[in-house]
Design an enzyme around this catalytic site. Structure first.
Site, PDB file in Angstrom:
ATOM      1  N   ARG A   1     -14.588 -48.635 -30.747  1.00  0.00           N
ATOM      2  CA  ARG A   1     -13.231 -48.115 -30.579  1.00  0.00           C
ATOM      3  C   ARG A   1     -13.208 -46.728 -29.954  1.00  0.00           C
ATOM      4  NH1 ARG A   1     -10.367 -50.476 -36.072  1.00  0.00           N
ATOM      5  NH2 ARG A   1      -9.838 -52.456 -35.090  1.00  0.00           N
TER       6      ARG A   1
ATOM      7  N   LYS B   1      -6.277 -69.473 -42.853  1.00  0.00           N
ATOM      8  CA  LYS B   1      -5.037 -70.046 -43.381  1.00  0.00           C
ATOM      9  C   LYS B   1      -3.960 -70.358 -42.343  1.00  0.00           C
ATOM     10  CE  LYS B   1      -5.304 -67.637 -47.797  1.00  0.00           C
ATOM     11  NZ  LYS B   1      -4.707 -66.478 -48.486  1.00  0.00           N
TER      12      LYS B   1
ATOM     13  N   GLY C   1      -9.927 -60.099 -35.745  1.00  0.00           N
ATOM     14  CA  GLY C   1     -11.074 -59.323 -36.217  1.00  0.00           C
ATOM     15  C   GLY C   1     -12.327 -60.167 -36.376  1.00  0.00           C
TER      16      GLY C   1
ATOM     17  N   GLY D   1      -3.674 -58.022 -35.984  1.00  0.00           N
ATOM     18  CA  GLY D   1      -2.288 -58.277 -36.389  1.00  0.00           C
ATOM     19  C   GLY D   1      -1.322 -58.080 -35.242  1.00  0.00           C
TER      20      GLY D   1
HETATM   21  P1  ADP Z   1      -9.463 -63.691 -37.409  1.00  0.00           P
HETATM   22  O1  ADP Z   1      -9.856 -62.438 -38.142  1.00  0.00           O
HETATM   23  O2  ADP Z   1     -10.334 -63.935 -36.225  1.00  0.00           O
HETATM   24  O3  ADP Z   1      -8.005 -63.739 -37.106  1.00  0.00           O
HETATM   25  P2  ADP Z   1      -9.155 -65.142 -39.865  1.00  0.00           P
HETATM   26  O4  ADP Z   1      -9.155 -63.856 -40.612  1.00  0.00           O
HETATM   27  O5  ADP Z   1      -7.914 -65.907 -39.797  1.00  0.00           O
HETATM   28  O6  ADP Z   1      -9.759 -64.915 -38.380  1.00  0.00           O
HETATM   29  O7  ADP Z   1     -10.224 -66.133 -40.486  1.00  0.00           O
HETATM   30  C1  ADP Z   1     -11.579 -65.802 -40.650  1.00  0.00           C
HETATM   31  C2  ADP Z   1     -12.110 -66.320 -41.930  1.00  0.00           C
HETATM   32  O8  ADP Z   1     -11.870 -67.707 -42.069  1.00  0.00           O
HETATM   33  C3  ADP Z   1     -13.603 -66.127 -42.028  1.00  0.00           C
HETATM   34  O9  ADP Z   1     -13.875 -65.238 -43.081  1.00  0.00           O
HETATM   35  C4  ADP Z   1     -14.138 -67.533 -42.297  1.00  0.00           C
HETATM   36  O10 ADP Z   1     -15.181 -67.553 -43.258  1.00  0.00           O
HETATM   37  C5  ADP Z   1     -12.923 -68.241 -42.814  1.00  0.00           C
HETATM   38  N1  ADP Z   1     -13.049 -69.681 -42.631  1.00  0.00           N
HETATM   39  C6  ADP Z   1     -13.157 -70.360 -41.473  1.00  0.00           C
HETATM   40  N2  ADP Z   1     -13.295 -71.675 -41.704  1.00  0.00           N
HETATM   41  C7  ADP Z   1     -13.296 -71.854 -43.034  1.00  0.00           C
HETATM   42  C8  ADP Z   1     -13.411 -72.982 -43.891  1.00  0.00           C
HETATM   43  N3  ADP Z   1     -13.575 -74.212 -43.394  1.00  0.00           N
HETATM   44  N4  ADP Z   1     -13.369 -72.785 -45.202  1.00  0.00           N
HETATM   45  C9  ADP Z   1     -13.202 -71.531 -45.699  1.00  0.00           C
HETATM   46  N5  ADP Z   1     -13.082 -70.427 -44.956  1.00  0.00           N
HETATM   47  C10 ADP Z   1     -13.119 -70.580 -43.635  1.00  0.00           C
HETATM   48 MG    MG Z   2      -9.647 -61.845 -40.228  1.00  0.00          MG
END
Ligand code: ADP
Ligand code: MG
Length: 392
Positions: free
Chosen positions: A36, A197, A350, A373
């Site tokens: 960053r 989620k 992230g 976000g």
């Molecule tokens: P980003 O930060 O890229 O937006 P998210 O925060 O939405 O992504 O999701 C990342 C998290 O989702 C990771 O910590 C990963 O372990 C979890 N994850 C991905 N697939 C699964 C799964 N099948 N079961 C449980 N957790 C999961």
């Molecule tokens: Mg995340």
């Protein structure tokens, strides 16, 4: 239209630059990753080369309106000094008489880093008095911190009501890249959405569905869609309350003639731990006591093929629990597929960015979006207060 610093006359002016120096620190206060700080250099050098004096401001961590010495920006000043090749003064605070005096003493080419903005509750409250005090330090305001642009804080929104406001180069690139996805993307446009989620990303799923040709869903959120398809997901992460939302999104995709792809096979285990022997099963064969932790080989191939045909790709959210080695394969394969696309690619989020780094493929992506976000809210079609204030 975004007002940017391009061509701006800043000779002899004091420029307040809102940067994103919310860097990860380890236990003894060392910077673990200076990405960053490096990312801010083009804007800072441009302004310095044109005879500005810089007042830099950022938050670091979540001090919640109190002075937390571990969240001081001092270590950042030392790192910046080295990267910039010139001295960086550190202010004892971000407002107050002494800071005002330090700001007034600045000469062209000088750099002053203010202390953590969030040591004051007024920052996140977007308190007008506090914003005015920040504005009084400078002649011009530049925002280069896209990651906080979805929040109307004193340093991201309030301050721009008092002095002329412009976007820095990072902010500009971020907005232009994301805008390119929403307006006139080259087709086919494929979005790959994963992560934990559905509830985190409903807005993005909905808004992107109108714009993409295909939506590929993996990761934990796919389990909720599988539930909506009446498959059993055992102990997998899922959100039964969001089954109606998943159903609605699938119906919408069908109605609009969009491809919506879900995992056909999965890597399962009893827990997301090393040592738990992973197994591959078809999506209608997830045992009641097991968890789906990654997409299976058939799905990886299906998704990669679809991605390979695209001219525009947006990827957000890992395909599995990529933090744990046995469940990383799907995410890495998707990362490779996105990196190989002959077209415009954007990766945001992230954890997705961490996965991309792990794969060593960041440099092969058109735009790596740093503001998790903020980029999601932008792609939901929301107006970001920190961006709006920089527009003509
Ligand atoms: P980003 O930060 O890229 O937006 P998210 O925060 O939405 O992504 O999701 C990342 C998290 O989702 C990771 O910590 C990963 O372990 C979890 N994850 C991905 N697939 C699964 C799964 N099948 N079961 C449980 N957790 C999961
Ligand atoms: Mg995340």
């Amino acid at each position: 239209m975004l007002r940017t610093i391009e061509g701006l006359d800043v000779q002899g002016k004091r420029v307040f630059v809102r940067v994103d120096y919310n860097v990860p620190l380890d236990d003894d206060g060392k910077i673990r990753d200076d990405t960053r700080i490096r990312a801010s250099l083009p804007t800072l050098k441009y302004l310095l080369d044109r005879g500005a004096a810089l007042i830099l401001a950022s938050h670091l961590g979540r001090p919640k309106g109190k002075v937390v010495p571990e969240m001081s920006l001092r270590p950042v000043a030392r790192a910046l000094e080295e990267l910039l090749g010139r001295p960086v003064k550190v202010a004892p605070d971000c407002i107050g008489d002494e800071v005002k005096r330090m700001a007034e003493e600045l000469r062209p080419g000088d750099v002053l880093l203010l202390e953590n903005l969030r040591f004051h509750p007024e920052e996140e409250e977007n308190d007008p008095g506090f914003a005015k005090k920040l504005a009084d330090l400078a002649d011009v305001y530049v925002n280069d911190a896209f990651g906080t642009a979805h929040r109307a804080h004193a340093s991201t929104e309030g301050i721009a009501r008092y002095i002329p406001a412009y976007a820095g180069f990072l902010m500009k690139k971020e907005i232009e890249s994301l805008r390119k996805l929403l307006e006139n993307p080259e087709r086919p446009f494929v979005a790959v959405i994963g992560g934990a989620k559905v509830s985190d990303k409903i807005g993005v799923l909905r808004n992107l569905l109108d714009r993409v040709d295909a939506l590929l869903i993996g990761g934990g959120m796919a389990n909720t869609f599988l539930l909506a398809q009446k498959f059993e997901v055992g102990k997998s992460l899922s959100e039964p309350d969001f089954v109606p939302v998943a159903t609605e999104i699938m119906a919408e995709a069908a109605k609009k003639g969009k491809d919506l792809l879900l995992p056909e096979d999965l890597v399962i285990a009893t827990a997301p731990k090393v040592g738990e022997p992973p197994r591959v099963v078809a999506r209608d064969r997830i045992p009641a006591d097991m968890m789906a932790l990654d997409i299976g080989p058939k799905t990886r191939k299906l998704f990669s093929t679809k991605i390979g045909q695209a001219r525009t790709v947006f990827w957000n959210g890992p395909m599995g629990v990529f933090e744990v080695e046995p469940f990383r394969g799907g995410t890495l394969e998707i990362a490779a597929a996105v990196a190989a696309v002959n077209g415009f690619t954007v990766v945001g989020g992230g954890d997705s960015v961490v996965a991309l780094e792990m794969a060593g493929l960041s440099s092969k992506i058109g735009h790596v979006s740093t503001g998790g976000g903020a980029s999601l809210e932008f792609l939901e079609g929301k107006e970001l207060p920190g961006v709006k204030i920089l527009e003509r």
